[in-house]
Design a protein around this motif. Sequence first.
Motif, PDB file in Angstrom:
ATOM      1  N   GLU A   1       0.650  -1.160  -0.027  1.00 20.42           N
ATOM      2  CA  GLU A   1       0.052   0.079  -0.073  1.00 20.42           C
ATOM      3  C   GLU A   1       0.941   1.322   0.126  1.00 20.42           C
ATOM      4  OE1 GLU A   1      -3.435  -0.226   2.710  1.00 20.42           O
ATOM      5  OE2 GLU A   1      -2.757  -2.410   3.208  1.00 20.42           O
ATOM      6  N   GLY A   2       2.263   1.125  -0.161  1.00 18.25           N
ATOM      7  CA  GLY A   2       2.935   2.298  -0.217  1.00 18.25           C
ATOM      8  C   GLY A   2       3.998   2.364   0.591  1.00 18.25           C
ATOM      9  N   PRO A   3       4.898   2.941   0.659  1.00 13.32           N
ATOM     10  CA  PRO A   3       6.251   3.199   1.587  1.00 13.32           C
ATOM     11  C   PRO A   3       5.720   3.669   2.700  1.00 13.32           C
ATOM     12  CG  PRO A   3       6.516   4.558  -0.431  1.00 13.32           C
ATOM     13  CD  PRO A   3       5.327   3.873  -0.704  1.00 13.32           C
ATOM     14  N   ASP A   4       4.742   4.551   2.751  1.00  6.64           N
ATOM     15  CA  ASP A   4       4.354   5.206   4.066  1.00  6.64           C
ATOM     16  C   ASP A   4       3.258   4.440   4.807  1.00  6.64           C
ATOM     17  OD1 ASP A   4       2.493   5.734   1.863  1.00  6.64           O
ATOM     18  OD2 ASP A   4       1.930   7.533   2.881  1.00  6.64           O
ATOM     19  N   ASP A   5       2.868   3.228   4.343  1.00  3.00           N
ATOM     20  CA  ASP A   5       1.714   2.603   4.964  1.00  3.00           C
ATOM     21  C   ASP A   5       2.455   2.105   6.420  1.00  3.00           C
ATOM     22  OD1 ASP A   5      -1.014   1.859   4.965  1.00  3.00           O
ATOM     23  OD2 ASP A   5      -0.238  -0.242   5.017  1.00  3.00           O
ATOM     24  N   MET A   6       3.278   1.224   6.187  1.00  2.00           N
ATOM     25  CA  MET A   6       3.757   0.359   7.501  1.00  2.00           C
ATOM     26  C   MET A   6       4.269   1.398   8.264  1.00  2.00           C
ATOM     27  SD  MET A   6       3.391  -2.532   8.581  1.00  2.00           S
ATOM     28  CE  MET A   6       3.779  -2.655  10.674  1.00  2.00           C
ATOM     29  N   PRO A   7       5.062   2.130   8.005  1.00  2.00           N
ATOM     30  CA  PRO A   7       5.484   3.486   9.037  1.00  2.00           C
ATOM     31  C   PRO A   7       4.192   4.050   9.662  1.00  2.00           C
ATOM     32  CG  PRO A   7       6.929   3.704   7.231  1.00  2.00           C
ATOM     33  CD  PRO A   7       5.918   2.467   6.730  1.00  2.00           C
ATOM     34  N   ALA A   8       3.217   4.156   9.028  1.00  2.00           N
ATOM     35  CA  ALA A   8       1.888   4.666   9.695  1.00  2.00           C
ATOM     36  C   ALA A   8       1.331   3.710  10.589  1.00  2.00           C
ATOM     37  CB  ALA A   8       0.871   4.888   8.438  1.00  2.00           C
ATOM     38  N   HIS A   9       1.335   2.419  10.320  1.00  2.00           N
ATOM     39  CA  HIS A   9       0.989   1.642  11.318  1.00  2.00           C
ATOM     40  C   HIS A   9       1.881   1.508  12.578  1.00  2.00           C
ATOM     41  CE1 HIS A   9      -2.274   0.019   8.803  1.00  2.00           C
ATOM     42  NE2 HIS A   9      -1.477  -0.421   7.962  1.00  2.00           N
ATOM     43  N   ILE A  10       3.141   1.733  12.468  1.00  2.27           N
ATOM     44  CA  ILE A  10       4.127   1.681  13.599  1.00  2.27           C
ATOM     45  C   ILE A  10       3.547   2.925  14.332  1.00  2.27           C
ATOM     46  CG2 ILE A  10       6.382   1.983  14.313  1.00  2.27           C
ATOM     47  CD1 ILE A  10       7.009   0.442  11.524  1.00  2.27           C
TER      48      ILE A  10
END
Lengths: 138, 138, 138
Positions: free
Chosen positions: C82-91
């Motif tokens: 879902e994009g490079p900013d998605d997993m950082p968003a969950h963190i």
Amino acid sequence: MRQSTRILRIETGGRGFYEFTAALADFVRGQRMSEGLLTVFCRHTSASLLIQENADPSVLQDLEAVFARLAPEGAGYAHDTEGPDDMPAHIRAALTQVQLSIPIIGGSLALGTWQGVYLFEHRRRPHRREIALHVMGE
Amino acid sequence: MRQSTRILRIETGGRGFYEFTAALADFVRGQRMSEGLLTVFCRHTSASLLIQENADPSVLQDLEAVFARLAPEGAGYAHDTEGPDDMPAHIRAALTQVQLSIPIIGGSLALGTWQGVYLFEHRRRPHRREIALHVMGE
Amino acid sequence: MRQSTRILRIETGGRGFYEFTAALADFVRGQRMSEGLLTVFCRHTSASLLIQENADPSVLQDLEAVFARLAPEGAGYAHDTEGPDDMPAHIRAALTQVQLSIPIIGGSLALGTWQGVYLFEHRRRPHRREIALHVMGE
């Protein structure tokens, strides 16, 4: 269903953990409610709340070291006019809790055996901190 | 306005995420309240709560890797008598949630489409965990 | 004791902090309660809530830098469709708050002088976010 509020004042001696579980239990006992919900709210952005083990003090010592690593002083912050411990204080507050709600069951706070409620003071100097309490139940 | 409490027991198989959204929804449905507030409280300092995406399991795999980095084992902790995973467990608990409150709207928990409620077990071995629930509404 | 719920919608312009303290104060004022409890719940896993200082904007700038370090993009995540900013968003969401409860005392939210309530948008693109509100009191 009834409710009650109070402002609790805690004097800190600078950075560290200040347990106030007993003050919360006293407040709840005075309400004479068999079931309900206590909410604890820290009215500051450079101090916060934490529930942690109150058996072995070395847990708190290790936690302090962890937060010193996650929120180091002197890391070139833009916000530095209030002292080198101020921006780290805001980071520590962001990573912990500003508010906790604890169920009341059987007339007591439903804390686990080893759980203590702490004010986590993030500034180096002593401060007077205000904790807003709200309880509802019957 | 009515209220109700319950202790929910969850058996974990060691470190990892255990979704219990369905148990919360069942508890709320049994209350037959159209509006209200559910509070979920974890009675432990080496397990905690987290609301996260319940669609793609790789999110939880990445989260585990992040917390393994933020709270590494064998980092020379003062508190080490209860095993190498104990102090990291306290750190993971400090950085996540001990308590969550979720509004009830239209008879259901107001969770977003992709939100699941997880018990985050931090110890390596299986544990029996207790979650205190409190709901009020009508 | 009365209660009320509402869904608040906030349009974000991408990653950053969006203060909505005034919308909460308006909602509470409309309830005409002298004492009570407001609960604010974020219905997303890639945005979250934070109470922070609303006086000096450089605090928020430093906080953004801290979370960029704690949850870096391009760190070889398993969840990357879902994009490079998605997993950082969950963190970022896991390390901050999905829910806040604030006591109402004397007819107003018991926030400290410098405390503002923020929606913390973690995705780069603008999003429509939903915040569930629940208030009870009298």
